[in-house]
Scaffold this motif. Structure first.
Motif, PDB file in Angstrom:
ATOM      1  N   LEU A   1       0.811  -1.213   0.000  1.00  0.00           N
ATOM      2  CA  LEU A   1       0.000   0.000   0.000  1.00  0.00           C
ATOM      3  C   LEU A   1       0.852   1.273   0.000  1.00  0.00           C
ATOM      4  O   LEU A   1       0.315   2.377  -0.061  1.00  0.00           O
ATOM      5  N   GLY A   2       2.155   1.120   0.075  1.00  0.00           N
ATOM      6  CA  GLY A   2       3.038   2.287   0.054  1.00  0.00           C
ATOM      7  C   GLY A   2       3.251   2.928   1.406  1.00  0.00           C
ATOM      8  O   GLY A   2       3.731   4.060   1.490  1.00  0.00           O
ATOM      9  N   LEU A   3       2.906   2.200   2.475  1.00  0.00           N
ATOM     10  CA  LEU A   3       3.131   2.707   3.828  1.00  0.00           C
ATOM     11  C   LEU A   3       4.544   2.331   4.255  1.00  0.00           C
ATOM     12  O   LEU A   3       4.850   1.160   4.471  1.00  0.00           O
ATOM     13  N   THR A   4       5.388   3.308   4.390  1.00  0.00           N
ATOM     14  CA  THR A   4       6.800   3.044   4.649  1.00  0.00           C
ATOM     15  C   THR A   4       7.165   3.123   6.126  1.00  0.00           C
ATOM     16  O   THR A   4       8.321   2.888   6.483  1.00  0.00           O
ATOM     17  N   GLY A   5       6.204   3.452   6.970  1.00  0.00           N
ATOM     18  CA  GLY A   5       6.486   3.511   8.400  1.00  0.00           C
ATOM     19  C   GLY A   5       5.744   4.656   9.054  1.00  0.00           C
ATOM     20  O   GLY A   5       4.857   5.282   8.444  1.00  0.00           O
ATOM     21  N   PRO A   6       6.056   4.964  10.304  1.00  0.00           N
ATOM     22  CA  PRO A   6       5.386   6.044  11.021  1.00  0.00           C
ATOM     23  C   PRO A   6       5.423   7.352  10.226  1.00  0.00           C
ATOM     24  O   PRO A   6       6.448   7.710   9.651  1.00  0.00           O
TER      25      PRO A   6
ATOM     26  N   ALA B   1      -4.217  -0.941   8.061  1.00  0.00           N
ATOM     27  CA  ALA B   1      -2.787  -0.859   7.726  1.00  0.00           C
ATOM     28  C   ALA B   1      -2.161   0.449   8.223  1.00  0.00           C
ATOM     29  O   ALA B   1      -1.072   0.423   8.823  1.00  0.00           O
ATOM     30  N   PRO B   2      -2.791   1.612   8.005  1.00  0.00           N
ATOM     31  CA  PRO B   2      -2.210   2.832   8.581  1.00  0.00           C
ATOM     32  C   PRO B   2      -2.100   2.764  10.107  1.00  0.00           C
ATOM     33  O   PRO B   2      -1.097   3.203  10.678  1.00  0.00           O
ATOM     34  N   LEU B   3      -3.122   2.209  10.760  1.00  0.00           N
ATOM     35  CA  LEU B   3      -3.086   2.092  12.218  1.00  0.00           C
ATOM     36  C   LEU B   3      -1.955   1.180  12.660  1.00  0.00           C
ATOM     37  O   LEU B   3      -1.262   1.458  13.649  1.00  0.00           O
ATOM     38  N   ALA B   4      -1.735   0.090  11.928  1.00  0.00           N
ATOM     39  CA  ALA B   4      -0.719  -0.897  12.309  1.00  0.00           C
ATOM     40  C   ALA B   4       0.702  -0.409  12.092  1.00  0.00           C
ATOM     41  O   ALA B   4       1.631  -0.964  12.683  1.00  0.00           O
ATOM     42  N   THR B   5       0.876   0.615  11.281  1.00  0.00           N
ATOM     43  CA  THR B   5       2.234   1.065  10.937  1.00  0.00           C
ATOM     44  C   THR B   5       2.561   2.461  11.462  1.00  0.00           C
ATOM     45  O   THR B   5       3.591   3.030  11.101  1.00  0.00           O
ATOM     46  N   GLY B   6       1.688   3.029  12.277  1.00  0.00           N
ATOM     47  CA  GLY B   6       1.942   4.362  12.794  1.00  0.00           C
ATOM     48  C   GLY B   6       1.675   5.457  11.791  1.00  0.00           C
ATOM     49  O   GLY B   6       2.174   6.577  11.924  1.00  0.00           O
ATOM     50  N   GLY B   7       0.883   5.139  10.771  1.00  0.00           N
ATOM     51  CA  GLY B   7       0.540   6.121   9.755  1.00  0.00           C
ATOM     52  C   GLY B   7      -0.836   6.708   9.971  1.00  0.00           C
ATOM     53  O   GLY B   7      -1.404   6.637  11.067  1.00  0.00           O
ATOM     54  N   SER B   8      -1.390   7.287   8.921  1.00  0.00           N
ATOM     55  CA  SER B   8      -2.731   7.862   8.986  1.00  0.00           C
ATOM     56  C   SER B   8      -3.398   7.678   7.630  1.00  0.00           C
ATOM     57  O   SER B   8      -2.744   7.388   6.633  1.00  0.00           O
ATOM     58  N   VAL B   9      -4.723   7.848   7.613  1.00  0.00           N
ATOM     59  CA  VAL B   9      -5.481   7.646   6.384  1.00  0.00           C
ATOM     60  C   VAL B   9      -6.318   8.878   6.073  1.00  0.00           C
ATOM     61  O   VAL B   9      -6.886   9.504   6.969  1.00  0.00           O
ATOM     62  N   VAL B  10      -6.356   9.231   4.800  1.00  0.00           N
ATOM     63  CA  VAL B  10      -7.301  10.214   4.283  1.00  0.00           C
ATOM     64  C   VAL B  10      -8.370   9.401   3.585  1.00  0.00           C
ATOM     65  O   VAL B  10      -8.177   8.903   2.475  1.00  0.00           O
ATOM     66  N   LEU B  11      -9.487   9.215   4.257  1.00  0.00           N
ATOM     67  CA  LEU B  11     -10.559   8.332   3.795  1.00  0.00           C
ATOM     68  C   LEU B  11     -11.578   9.146   3.012  1.00  0.00           C
ATOM     69  O   LEU B  11     -12.165  10.096   3.549  1.00  0.00           O
ATOM     70  N   CYS B  12     -11.785   8.784   1.746  1.00  0.00           N
ATOM     71  CA  CYS B  12     -12.627   9.588   0.858  1.00  0.00           C
ATOM     72  C   CYS B  12     -13.836   8.792   0.394  1.00  0.00           C
ATOM     73  O   CYS B  12     -13.701   7.696  -0.161  1.00  0.00           O
ATOM     74  N   ARG B  13     -15.005   9.371   0.611  1.00  0.00           N
ATOM     75  CA  ARG B  13     -16.254   8.783   0.132  1.00  0.00           C
ATOM     76  C   ARG B  13     -16.752   9.613  -1.054  1.00  0.00           C
ATOM     77  O   ARG B  13     -16.606  10.830  -1.069  1.00  0.00           O
ATOM     78  N   HIS B  14     -17.347   8.940  -2.035  1.00  0.00           N
ATOM     79  CA  HIS B  14     -17.833   9.594  -3.250  1.00  0.00           C
ATOM     80  C   HIS B  14     -16.699  10.291  -3.997  1.00  0.00           C
ATOM     81  O   HIS B  14     -16.873  11.366  -4.575  1.00  0.00           O
ATOM     82  N   LEU B  15     -15.539   9.657  -3.996  1.00  0.00           N
ATOM     83  CA  LEU B  15     -14.368  10.232  -4.641  1.00  0.00           C
ATOM     84  C   LEU B  15     -14.514  10.322  -6.149  1.00  0.00           C
ATOM     85  O   LEU B  15     -13.854  11.135  -6.801  1.00  0.00           O
ATOM     86  N   ASP B  16     -15.418   9.503  -6.712  1.00  0.00           N
ATOM     87  CA  ASP B  16     -15.598   9.512  -8.172  1.00  0.00           C
ATOM     88  C   ASP B  16     -16.154  10.832  -8.676  1.00  0.00           C
ATOM     89  O   ASP B  16     -16.106  11.123  -9.876  1.00  0.00           O
ATOM     90  N   GLY B  17     -16.666  11.664  -7.784  1.00  0.00           N
ATOM     91  CA  GLY B  17     -17.165  12.974  -8.185  1.00  0.00           C
ATOM     92  C   GLY B  17     -16.100  14.049  -8.196  1.00  0.00           C
ATOM     93  O   GLY B  17     -16.377  15.211  -8.521  1.00  0.00           O
ATOM     94  N   LEU B  18     -14.870  13.658  -7.862  1.00  0.00           N
ATOM     95  CA  LEU B  18     -13.774  14.619  -7.795  1.00  0.00           C
ATOM     96  C   LEU B  18     -12.913  14.500  -9.044  1.00  0.00           C
ATOM     97  O   LEU B  18     -12.524  13.413  -9.440  1.00  0.00           O
ATOM     98  N   GLY B  19     -12.630  15.592  -9.698  1.00  0.00           N
ATOM     99  CA  GLY B  19     -11.802  15.569 -10.897  1.00  0.00           C
ATOM    100  C   GLY B  19     -10.334  15.322 -10.576  1.00  0.00           C
ATOM    101  O   GLY B  19      -9.909  15.419  -9.418  1.00  0.00           O
ATOM    102  N   GLU B  20      -9.557  15.018 -11.606  1.00  0.00           N
ATOM    103  CA  GLU B  20      -8.142  14.690 -11.417  1.00  0.00           C
ATOM    104  C   GLU B  20      -7.370  15.857 -10.802  1.00  0.00           C
ATOM    105  O   GLU B  20      -6.507  15.666  -9.946  1.00  0.00           O
ATOM    106  N   GLU B  21      -7.675  17.061 -11.259  1.00  0.00           N
ATOM    107  CA  GLU B  21      -6.959  18.234 -10.737  1.00  0.00           C
ATOM    108  C   GLU B  21      -7.252  18.436  -9.253  1.00  0.00           C
ATOM    109  O   GLU B  21      -6.350  18.714  -8.462  1.00  0.00           O
ATOM    110  N   SER B  22      -8.530  18.273  -8.884  1.00  0.00           N
ATOM    111  CA  SER B  22      -8.915  18.442  -7.477  1.00  0.00           C
ATOM    112  C   SER B  22      -8.314  17.345  -6.612  1.00  0.00           C
ATOM    113  O   SER B  22      -7.908  17.586  -5.462  1.00  0.00           O
TER     114      SER B  22
END
Length: 251
Positions: free
Chosen positions: A188-193, A215-236
């Protein structure tokens, strides 16, 4: 995180001890414009209150099955960790008729009524708002949870070798959830805390749950959790990745 952590609740306790002020879950709903950021301490407080509601008012016991009929949402993440804290099996998208209790969002109330046990409904409104009119036959989570205690202690120790999670038909023990979450980190690209993962995946698969919470919780990371992301354009989306200092994405 600590190598001795055996359950998701252990992971949260370790995160709280390590750095309670750091972000853990940042939630976006791109259908409503909502953004909520929860530090480890704030998230843990919600988990404690919800676990007290679950164990106390709802009389849930270790081994009970909870049908979790909620989308990828910060409050869903809270319920997953509350279940882990009590020893209740969180059956994501499970059959309410076969469950001991059910937790439902506003779009699945009819299906949730098949549960003969306790029923809790979440409005999923911005800032955790309550229903304008409580659904008949359900306790409104936003009404019931604020008065719960800020600290939680289970009546019985949670066994890491007992079932803890069911998703997409697969049953996992608490120890297996922790093990799989740690194993997913590299992919997932989580490299550590300090790693910060943006996930637009739903919570109806293990990968979605792992990227969106475990996975973010287990590695000391964090998550940006996005719902309805399909409504967001590439630039946004690119701007969000930059603004949120995201280091990896799962889309």
């Amino acid at each position: 995180m600590n190598a001795t952590d055996r359950t998701p609740a252990d992971l949260l306790r370790s995160a709280l001890a390590a750095d309670p002020g750091r972000p853990l879950v940042t939630f976006y709903d791109d259908a409503t414009g909502e953004r909520v950021e929860l530090s480890v301490a704030t998230f843990a407080n919600w988990v404690a209150k919800t676990a007290n509601l679950l164990q106390g008012d709802l009389a849930a016991q270790p081994g009970d099955r909870l049908a979790l009929l909620l989308p990828a949402h910060w409050q869903t993440a809270v319920w997953l960790l509350a279940c882990a804290s009590v020893g209740v099996v969180a059956d994501v998208g499970g059959d309410p008729a076969a469950a001991d209790l059910v937790v439902s969002g506003p779009d699945s109330l009819d299906a949730a009524r098949a549960c003969s046990g306790e029923r809790v409904a979440l409005a999923l409104r911005p800032l955790g708002g309550r229903f304008p009119q409580p659904p008949e036959g359900f306790a409104d989570y936003a009404v019931e949870v604020p008065g719960q205690g800020d600290r939680f202690a289970p009546f019985a120790p949670v066994d890491p070798e007992e079932p803890a999670l069911v998703v997409a038909g697969a049953e996992l023990t608490g120890a297996e959830v922790v093990e799989k979450a740690r194993a997913d980190a590299t992919d997932l690209g989580l490299t550590g805390p300090g790693s910060r993962l943006l996930s637009g995946l739903p919570y109806d698969t293990w990968r979605g749950l792992s990227a969106g919470l475990y996975a973010p919780l287990a590695t000391g990371g964090s998550v940006v959790l996005c719902r309805h992301l399909d409504g967001l354009g590439e630039e946004s989306l690119a701007k969000r990745v930059e603004n949120e200092r995201v280091s990896a994405t799962a889309l």
